[in-house]
Design a protein around this motif. Sequence first.
Motif, PDB file in Angstrom:
ATOM      1  N   VAL A 156       0.824  -1.128   0.072  1.00  0.00           N
ATOM      2  CA  VAL A 156       0.133  -0.131   0.112  1.00  0.00           C
ATOM      3  C   VAL A 156       0.942   1.279   0.073  1.00  0.00           C
ATOM      4  O   VAL A 156       1.572   1.607   1.093  1.00  0.00           O
ATOM      5  N   PRO A 157       1.038   2.065  -1.144  1.00  0.00           N
ATOM      6  CA  PRO A 157       1.863   3.177  -1.302  1.00  0.00           C
ATOM      7  C   PRO A 157       1.231   4.307  -0.642  1.00  0.00           C
ATOM      8  O   PRO A 157       1.811   5.147  -0.263  1.00  0.00           O
ATOM      9  N   TYR A 158      -0.222   4.308  -0.418  1.00  0.00           N
ATOM     10  CA  TYR A 158      -0.860   5.410  -0.356  1.00  0.00           C
ATOM     11  C   TYR A 158      -2.017   5.173   0.553  1.00  0.00           C
ATOM     12  O   TYR A 158      -2.872   4.187   0.361  1.00  0.00           O
ATOM     13  N   ALA A 159      -2.141   5.921   1.554  1.00  0.00           N
ATOM     14  CA  ALA A 159      -3.419   5.635   2.429  1.00  0.00           C
ATOM     15  C   ALA A 159      -3.972   7.122   2.694  1.00  0.00           C
ATOM     16  O   ALA A 159      -3.341   8.055   2.820  1.00  0.00           O
ATOM     17  N   LEU A 207      -2.036   0.158  11.655  1.00  0.00           N
ATOM     18  CA  LEU A 207      -1.955  -0.450  10.253  1.00  0.00           C
ATOM     19  C   LEU A 207      -0.504  -0.360   9.714  1.00  0.00           C
ATOM     20  O   LEU A 207       0.080  -1.424   9.429  1.00  0.00           O
ATOM     21  N   PHE A 208       0.064   0.629  10.101  1.00  0.00           N
ATOM     22  CA  PHE A 208       1.624   0.999   9.587  1.00  0.00           C
ATOM     23  C   PHE A 208       2.791   1.156  10.242  1.00  0.00           C
ATOM     24  O   PHE A 208       3.631   1.142   9.700  1.00  0.00           O
ATOM     25  N   GLY A 209       2.431   0.949  11.496  1.00  0.00           N
ATOM     26  CA  GLY A 209       3.574   1.133  12.377  1.00  0.00           C
ATOM     27  C   GLY A 209       3.899   2.611  12.812  1.00  0.00           C
ATOM     28  O   GLY A 209       3.297   3.503  12.640  1.00  0.00           O
ATOM     29  N   MET A 234       1.769  12.360   6.255  1.00  0.00           N
ATOM     30  CA  MET A 234       2.620  11.761   7.143  1.00  0.00           C
ATOM     31  C   MET A 234       3.326  10.463   6.066  1.00  0.00           C
ATOM     32  O   MET A 234       2.997  10.309   5.021  1.00  0.00           O
ATOM     33  N   TYR A 235       4.420   9.600   6.670  1.00  0.00           N
ATOM     34  CA  TYR A 235       5.200   8.784   6.035  1.00  0.00           C
ATOM     35  C   TYR A 235       5.484   7.692   6.973  1.00  0.00           C
ATOM     36  O   TYR A 235       5.523   7.707   8.121  1.00  0.00           O
ATOM     37  N   ALA A 236       5.086   6.505   6.613  1.00  0.00           N
ATOM     38  CA  ALA A 236       5.358   5.381   7.412  1.00  0.00           C
ATOM     39  C   ALA A 236       6.461   4.484   6.980  1.00  0.00           C
ATOM     40  O   ALA A 236       6.228   3.989   5.840  1.00  0.00           O
ATOM     41  N   PRO A 237       7.723   4.589   7.387  1.00  0.00           N
ATOM     42  CA  PRO A 237       8.869   4.260   6.892  1.00  0.00           C
ATOM     43  C   PRO A 237       8.897   2.552   6.736  1.00  0.00           C
ATOM     44  O   PRO A 237       9.309   1.740   5.864  1.00  0.00           O
ATOM     45  N   ILE A 243       0.641   9.079   3.706  1.00  0.00           N
ATOM     46  CA  ILE A 243      -0.772   8.961   4.330  1.00  0.00           C
ATOM     47  C   ILE A 243      -1.115  10.365   4.375  1.00  0.00           C
ATOM     48  O   ILE A 243      -0.284  11.337   4.716  1.00  0.00           O
ATOM     49  N   THR A 244      -2.434  10.655   4.072  1.00  0.00           N
ATOM     50  CA  THR A 244      -2.965  12.011   4.337  1.00  0.00           C
ATOM     51  C   THR A 244      -3.964  11.645   5.345  1.00  0.00           C
ATOM     52  O   THR A 244      -4.796  10.638   5.104  1.00  0.00           O
ATOM     53  N   LEU A 245      -4.057  12.753   6.318  1.00  0.00           N
ATOM     54  CA  LEU A 245      -4.958  12.529   7.477  1.00  0.00           C
ATOM     55  C   LEU A 245      -5.861  13.975   7.345  1.00  0.00           C
ATOM     56  O   LEU A 245      -4.915  15.120   7.237  1.00  0.00           O
ATOM     57  N   HIS A 246      -7.150  13.905   7.294  1.00  0.00           N
ATOM     58  CA  HIS A 246      -7.885  15.232   7.533  1.00  0.00           C
ATOM     59  C   HIS A 246      -9.159  15.114   8.665  1.00  0.00           C
ATOM     60  O   HIS A 246      -9.750  14.216   8.681  1.00  0.00           O
ATOM     61  N   CYS A 247      -9.041  15.705   9.442  1.00  0.00           N
ATOM     62  CA  CYS A 247     -10.134  15.656  10.679  1.00  0.00           C
ATOM     63  C   CYS A 247     -10.785  17.216  10.807  1.00  0.00           C
ATOM     64  O   CYS A 247      -9.696  18.260  10.728  1.00  0.00           O
ATOM     65  N   GLY A 248     -11.772  17.165  10.994  1.00  0.00           N
ATOM     66  CA  GLY A 248     -12.596  18.494  11.435  1.00  0.00           C
ATOM     67  C   GLY A 248     -13.640  18.251  12.234  1.00  0.00           C
ATOM     68  O   GLY A 248     -14.410  17.325  12.256  1.00  0.00           O
ATOM     69  N   SER A 249     -14.108  19.599  12.742  1.00  0.00           N
ATOM     70  CA  SER A 249     -15.453  19.422  13.766  1.00  0.00           C
ATOM     71  C   SER A 249     -16.434  20.332  12.931  1.00  0.00           C
ATOM     72  O   SER A 249     -17.103  21.151  13.750  1.00  0.00           O
TER      73      SER A 249
END
Length: 368
Positions: A156-159, A207-209, A234-237, A243-249
Amino acid sequence: MLSLPFSRRTDSSALTLGVLGVGNIGMVHLKSARAMADVEVVAAADPVLENRRRAERAGVARTYDDYATLLDAETLDAAVVALPPILHLEAVERAAAAGVDVFVEKPLARSTDEAEQLLETAESAGIAVGVDHTLRYQPDVAGVREEYEDGAAGHVPYASLVRLNDSPLGRPPVEDAPPSWPLDPDAAGGGSLLELGIHCFDVLYCLFGDLEVRSAAVGNTLELPVEDAATVLMYAPETETTITLHCGSYQWEELPEVNTRLRLEGVTGTISNADHLPDNFYADAAKEALTNVTSRVTDAEPTVFGPTFYLRAHYRALEDFCEAVRADERPPVDGELGLQTLELAESAYELAAETDDERGTPTLEVTR
């Protein structure tokens, strides 16, 4: 309790539990615990009278208007700390003095400095610390993890992970004023990144360490003193995953539906949490509610009291903690994991601030 030559629990009686704070999430934990075999909720504490009355109606024999008084008066095996983050450290210090293991609502603390102090106190007292990182327990997220570990998508190169809700203001029309502490940076420690991003960091670590934060941005869609939107790269070596994360309220949410979207883009295919959701949330909820009633009549082990993914996840998280305490083992989601998610959040805040300074980016404002 950990790090002792013998266990505090020397008989087979129920694990005695106190709930410190019985607002919204505290009541979820209280009802979850009352649905568990071999767990007895003996007391609850909250400064709000109506919250204490709700706890009493839910079957709690004794309530207190102050959690310190509860810890002094009751003999407990464990306590749920469902207080505003500004009180987490003090509550754990008092629980440690009483030799009581703690299950702490996320975030573990307002900062890594506070979290380290909290964990040092717990270690010195020999008490266990669990953290309520529930997103990993949601059945749809667990389904993604199972597929991924089975190799369903290959490398999985991208999540990507998106988690949105409408807390703390709520979906209109709002009947009651929201609690003030989630909008107070000093009391909460931050906004969406600590409220929602903490859960997401935990899932991505599962998932990715180990994760490295490469870039981040925070902002506001509403005129609030804390951020209500955050995006983190982010990057999981270990797995070589970006990885891209988006969170919002800022997005309306109505349970049982939860605005969570997790996708793993693999070489051989895509894994999505959408593939692990019931076809009809409301039909699934009604079916489980009927199961609850049937279980009570037949004395079978009941399904979780609340028939939604959200509530089931909280149940499983607390259940794992209670089982670990009963066995005198380290909780599967412990304080070190709570500290780790705070380290990632602080890295994101620091990078977001650096980016704003470099670009001279003004704080996002509401457009009218």
